[in-house]
Design a protein around this motif. Structure first.
Motif, short mmCIF file in Angstrom:
data_model
loop_
_atom_site.label_atom_id
_atom_site.label_comp_id
_atom_site.label_asym_id
_atom_site.label_seq_id
_atom_site.Cartn_x
_atom_site.Cartn_y
_atom_site.Cartn_z
N GLY A 1 0.87 -1.17 -0.06
CA GLY A 1 -0.32 0.13 -0.26
C GLY A 1 0.85 1.58 0.15
O GLY A 1 0.66 2.02 0.80
N GLU A 2 2.21 0.64 -0.61
CA GLU A 2 2.67 2.63 -0.84
C GLU A 2 3.41 2.96 -2.01
O GLU A 2 3.96 1.78 -2.37
CB GLU A 2 3.67 2.55 0.60
N TRP A 3 3.69 3.95 -2.00
CA TRP A 3 4.45 4.29 -3.36
C TRP A 3 5.32 5.94 -3.31
O TRP A 3 4.86 5.96 -2.12
CB TRP A 3 3.46 4.55 -4.18
N GLN A 4 6.90 5.37 -4.38
CA GLN A 4 7.23 6.94 -3.94
C GLN A 4 7.38 7.54 -4.82
O GLN A 4 8.15 6.95 -5.71
CB GLN A 4 8.34 6.27 -2.81
N VAL A 5 7.57 8.63 -4.77
CA VAL A 5 7.32 9.85 -5.68
C VAL A 5 8.83 10.66 -5.31
O VAL A 5 9.24 10.85 -4.41
CB VAL A 5 6.84 10.87 -6.57
N GLU A 6 9.62 10.16 -6.62
CA GLU A 6 11.28 11.14 -6.88
C GLU A 6 10.73 13.03 -6.82
O GLU A 6 10.07 12.79 -8.04
CB GLU A 6 12.15 10.59 -7.62
N LEU A 7 11.49 13.41 -6.59
CA LEU A 7 11.09 15.25 -6.49
C LEU A 7 12.21 15.59 -7.26
O LEU A 7 13.45 15.45 -6.13
CB LEU A 7 10.56 15.26 -5.44
N GLU A 8 12.48 16.32 -7.94
CA GLU A 8 13.97 17.36 -8.78
C GLU A 8 14.20 18.29 -7.32
O GLU A 8 14.65 18.57 -7.34
CB GLU A 8 13.73 17.30 -10.58
N LYS A 9 12.90 18.79 -7.13
CA LYS A 9 12.95 20.67 -6.73
C LYS A 9 11.41 20.47 -5.82
O LYS A 9 10.24 18.96 -6.20
CB LYS A 9 12.52 21.27 -7.39
N PRO A 10 11.11 21.06 -4.84
CA PRO A 10 10.10 21.09 -4.30
C PRO A 10 8.96 21.23 -5.42
O PRO A 10 8.66 23.04 -6.21
CB PRO A 10 10.35 22.44 -3.20
N THR A 11 7.63 21.21 -4.95
CA THR A 11 6.83 21.37 -5.78
C THR A 11 5.21 20.43 -4.99
O THR A 11 5.55 19.19 -4.43
CB THR A 11 6.96 20.35 -7.13
N SER A 12 4.52 21.20 -5.48
CA SER A 12 3.22 20.15 -5.15
C SER A 12 3.15 19.06 -6.64
O SER A 12 3.69 19.21 -7.55
CB SER A 12 2.05 21.11 -5.66
N VAL A 13 2.02 18.07 -6.07
CA VAL A 13 2.21 16.65 -6.52
C VAL A 13 0.85 16.21 -7.02
O VAL A 13 0.13 16.19 -6.19
CB VAL A 13 3.27 15.87 -5.83
N THR A 14 0.27 16.18 -8.20
CA THR A 14 -0.71 15.24 -8.24
C THR A 14 -0.66 14.10 -8.76
O THR A 14 0.26 13.49 -9.90
CB THR A 14 -1.23 16.33 -10.08
N VAL A 15 -1.55 12.94 -8.02
CA VAL A 15 -1.13 11.55 -8.44
C VAL A 15 -2.42 11.32 -8.77
O VAL A 15 -3.75 11.41 -8.41
CB VAL A 15 -1.12 10.93 -6.67
N SER A 16 -2.73 10.24 -9.91
CA SER A 16 -3.14 9.95 -10.62
C SER A 16 -3.69 8.09 -10.63
O SER A 16 -3.07 7.74 -10.65
CB SER A 16 -4.09 10.29 -12.18
N TYR A 17 -4.90 7.73 -10.43
CA TYR A 17 -5.12 6.38 -11.03
C TYR A 17 -6.32 5.85 -10.93
O TYR A 17 -7.23 6.98 -10.93
CB TYR A 17 -4.68 5.58 -9.64
N GLN A 18 -6.27 4.88 -12.03
CA GLN A 18 -7.90 4.20 -11.93
C GLN A 18 -8.19 2.92 -10.88
O GLN A 18 -7.57 2.23 -10.19
CB GLN A 18 -7.56 3.24 -13.33
N LEU A 19 -9.33 2.71 -11.00
CA LEU A 19 -9.77 2.21 -9.49
C LEU A 19 -10.86 1.69 -9.98
O LEU A 19 -11.54 1.58 -10.09
CB LEU A 19 -10.40 3.29 -8.41
N TYR A 20 -10.49 0.54 -9.33
CA TYR A 20 -11.48 -0.47 -9.51
C TYR A 20 -12.06 -0.75 -8.51
O TYR A 20 -12.03 -1.79 -6.84
CB TYR A 20 -11.12 -2.26 -9.83
N ALA A 21 -13.80 -0.91 -8.79
CA ALA A 21 -14.77 -1.09 -7.15
C ALA A 21 -15.71 -1.98 -6.86
O ALA A 21 -16.98 -1.75 -7.42
CB ALA A 21 -14.93 1.11 -6.57
N ASN A 22 -15.63 -3.09 -7.11
CA ASN A 22 -16.86 -3.88 -7.41
C ASN A 22 -16.84 -5.34 -4.94
O ASN A 22 -16.76 -6.00 -6.01
CB ASN A 22 -16.35 -4.58 -7.67
N ASP A 23 -16.65 -4.72 -4.43
CA ASP A 23 -15.96 -4.96 -3.05
C ASP A 23 -17.25 -4.44 -2.22
O ASP A 23 -17.24 -3.62 -0.66
CB ASP A 23 -15.27 -5.02 -2.62
N LEU A 24 -18.65 -4.40 -2.83
CA LEU A 24 -19.73 -3.89 -1.83
C LEU A 24 -19.90 -5.22 -0.24
O LEU A 24 -20.47 -4.06 0.14
CB LEU A 24 -21.11 -4.27 -2.15
N GLY A 25 -19.66 -6.19 -0.63
CA GLY A 25 -19.64 -6.85 0.71
C GLY A 25 -18.48 -6.49 1.87
O GLY A 25 -18.82 -7.39 2.87
#
Length: 616
Positions: free
Chosen positions: A98-122
């Motif tokens: 459950g962990e990702w690490q993003v490399e930064l060349e300089k101080p900056t805000s970061v936008t993370v994007s991903y696709q989500l699969y959601a079929n866990d109603l139970g």
């Protein structure tokens, strides 16, 4: 001056346990696009504020609040990417489940994007389809430890006609199909699920607080009756606590295609039941009792909780030996709320208690495991035949630890104090970000009675508990019996899996007849005394024998046919029921009233006074 991270987390934990304090200026922005929900998918975007570090760690929780087990939530994530404030792609790597690490060349805000699969109603984590989306942040929205305590906003792009609800504060938007919520920090978000879609909502008030009941899915429920009963339940909190940890509360109700269960949250709950399991009285009581359970959790767990669970660590197990208080005590109080609200009759309350006692007496694991050990082991509990024979459940065993403690407190204090006073004190003295421990609970018990509870704790919490129900119930003028007249039948000490037509053993009771004969779960019975037997006729065949009789079973064990000799035992026959003792004393009647807050419900012959509550 910037607060240290831990101190800041504690500050926001305190806010999360109380009413939301007005508008927040979001530092973290979540966006989720739900406009193509047919295949359970969505696109999520998270904008994190600028950091001075050369890396940014991003996490998705590995468990969700209310379910104390690790879950593969990150498996629903695909096409992860990260960009800087100028839209430039950033390098990243996966560090853990459950962990990702993003490399930064300089101080900056970061936008993370991903696709989500959601079929866990139970699992009540995430579910997206053409009619709704249920979003528990633990399985949907990533966070960064560096900004976990910062204010945030959540924007939902939804199909036309969808309506969105949450315990979070609503934000403003100029777009009809963009719905916005705001929270003071991630701890609030992760404990404030969102229900959006084609639904029906009802607003109501109880005891000076605002409530909503949101229904999704068609079913045989009576929404008006449910809302009326939820109003009554919501007015019962004053039986235990002084004050509320919320200003507004949302009941989310799912009428499903088979999924069931419920989960408590900071300012809301989600309750699931198969769509045609609302009408019958037994089904309805199960539903409304669950609603009571989850509402009680708003104090017990969400406003105060034991050490080990404060603050939540979303990436690891959060161990405590006091889960039995968090869950079992909640189970103990849930029907008391229904009884005092007039939703459940005295007969129904006592029937439920009788069933619980009967189940406890038939649970071999109660002699093997303490409720404290079960609390610590909840994170790795898998259930099944082994669990029944060698373990106890924090809900059911915690219920009886609470019952035993309640009766002991009533007796030790001369009926002046009960277990309700313990939880009143926990809420008053250990609101988040505080946490209580074993010694804190013992201290409260001593303060209420002036007595030392070390011996009680050792006998009932730290050791496998063995209650004398006859002695315990007699204090309140009650006794357990099976039907109106005592009867017995044979006991083979085993049960089938429950699959139609299947004669495979699902459970073999430890030290029972089948256990002594060498049978185990997974064995398949094909004949009794040389004659073929079917699953439908199995129990009827047993009725042809008496206790002490032996029978020869033809059994497939690991696909090899064997002959096994089994000697039948005896067990009580009929439904377990609690009745009043004949000619109860004034002390027994007083004990009953101090326990439940209700007058003695029986006449001097042990028959319930209300004609609707007759024992017939």
């Amino acid at each position: 001056m910037t607060l240290p991270t831990f101190a800041k987390s504690c500050l926001y934990l305190a806010l999360s346990a109380s009413a939301f304090l007005g508008t927040v200026n979001a530092d973290v922005h979540y966006k989720i696009d739900l406009r193509s929900p047919e295949h359970h998918g969505a696109t999520v975007e998270v904008q994190f504020p600028q950091t001075k570090s050369n890396t940014l760690k991003v996490n998705l929780p590995m468990w969700r609040t209310g379910k104390y087990q690790m879950l593969p939530l990150a498996d629903g994530i695909r096409k992860f990417s990260a960009t800087d404030s100028q839209g430039k792609s950033l390098k990243w790597q996966r560090l853990g489940s459950g962990e990702w690490q993003v490399e930064l060349e300089k101080p900056t805000s970061v936008t993370v994007s991903y696709q989500l699969y959601a079929n866990d109603l139970g699992l009540r984590v995430r579910d997206i389809n053409a009619t709704h989306a249920f979003l528990d942040a633990s399985g949907v929205f990533m966070y960064s430890p560096s900004s976990q305590a910062e204010p945030l906003s959540v924007s939902l792009q939804v199909p036309t006609g969808w309506k969105s609800y949450s315990g979070m504060e609503k934000g403003s938007t100029n777009q009809e199909q963009v719905h916005v919520f705001k929270a003071d920090n991630y701890h609030v978000l992760v404990d404030s699920p969102i229900e959006t879609g084609i639904n029906t909502a009802y607003d109501f008030n109880a005891d000076g607080r605002e409530y909503q009941a949101v229904f999704w899915g068609e079913g045989n429920y009576d929404s008006q009756k449910i809302v009326a009963d939820l109003t009554k339940i919501s007015a019962q909190a004053k039986r235990i606590w002084s004050g509320f940890p919320f200003e507004r509360y949302v009941y989310m109700i799912h009428a499903t295609s088979g999924e069931k269960g419920a989960t408590e949250h900071l300012n809301s709950t989600v309750i699931q039941l198969p769509r045609f399991n609302f009408r019958e009285r037994e089904d309805y009581l199960r539903f409304i009792s669950t609603a009571s359970h989850e509402f009680i959790h708003t104090w017990n767990v969400k406003a105060y909780r034991p050490q080990g669970l404060v603050p939540y660590d979303y990436q690891a197990e959060n161990l405590t030996s006091l889960l039995w208080i968090a869950e079992g005590s909640t189970s103990y109080f849930q029907n008391q709320f229904l009884l005092s609200a007039g939703i459940m009759t005295a007969k129904e309350f006592l029937q439920d208690l009788a069933k619980r006692i009967d189940a406890n007496l038939k649970t071999p694991g109660k002699a093997m495991q303490s409720v404290a050990e079960a609390s610590l082991g909840q994170w790795t509990s898998t259930g099944g035949d082994y669990a029944m024979n060698h373990s106890v459940n924090i809900y059911s065993e915690g219920y009886f630890a609470s019952l035993s403690l309640d009766f002991t407190l009533l007796e030790d204090s001369g009926l002046k104090h009960s277990y309700r006073d313990v939880h009143r004190a926990l809420y008053a003295d250990f609101k988040l970000p505080k946490a209580y421990g074993v010694n804190d609970v013992k201290g409260i018990l001593t303060s209420l009675t002036g007595k030392d509870y070390q011996a009680w704790w050792q006998q009932n919490v730290d050791s496998p508990m063995s209650l004398d129900f006859d002695r315990l119930l007699n204090k309140a003028g009650l006794k357990l019996q099976y039907g109106k007249k005592a009867k017995t039948t044979v006991d083979a000490g085993m049960s089938l899996t429950g699959v139609h037509g299947d004669l495979t053993l699902g459970h073999v009771s430890k030290d029972g007849p089948a256990w002594q004969a060498g049978l185990t779960a997974g064995d398949e019975i094909v004949a009794i005394n040389g004659l073929k037997v079917t699953s439908e006729g199995f129990n009827k065949r047993l009725e042809d024998f008496n206790a002490g009789d032996t029978m020869t079973l033809s059994v497939f064990k690991q696909q090899q046919l064997q002959q096994v000799t089994l000697t039948l035992a005896e067990q009580a026959k009929g439904d377990a029921m609690l009745v009043g003792v004949a000619k109860p004393s004034a002390a027994q009647k007083a004990f009953y009233k101090a326990w439940l807050g209700m007058d003695w419900p029986f006449d001097d012959k042990g028959k319930l006074l209300d004609s609707d509550n007759s024992n017939e």
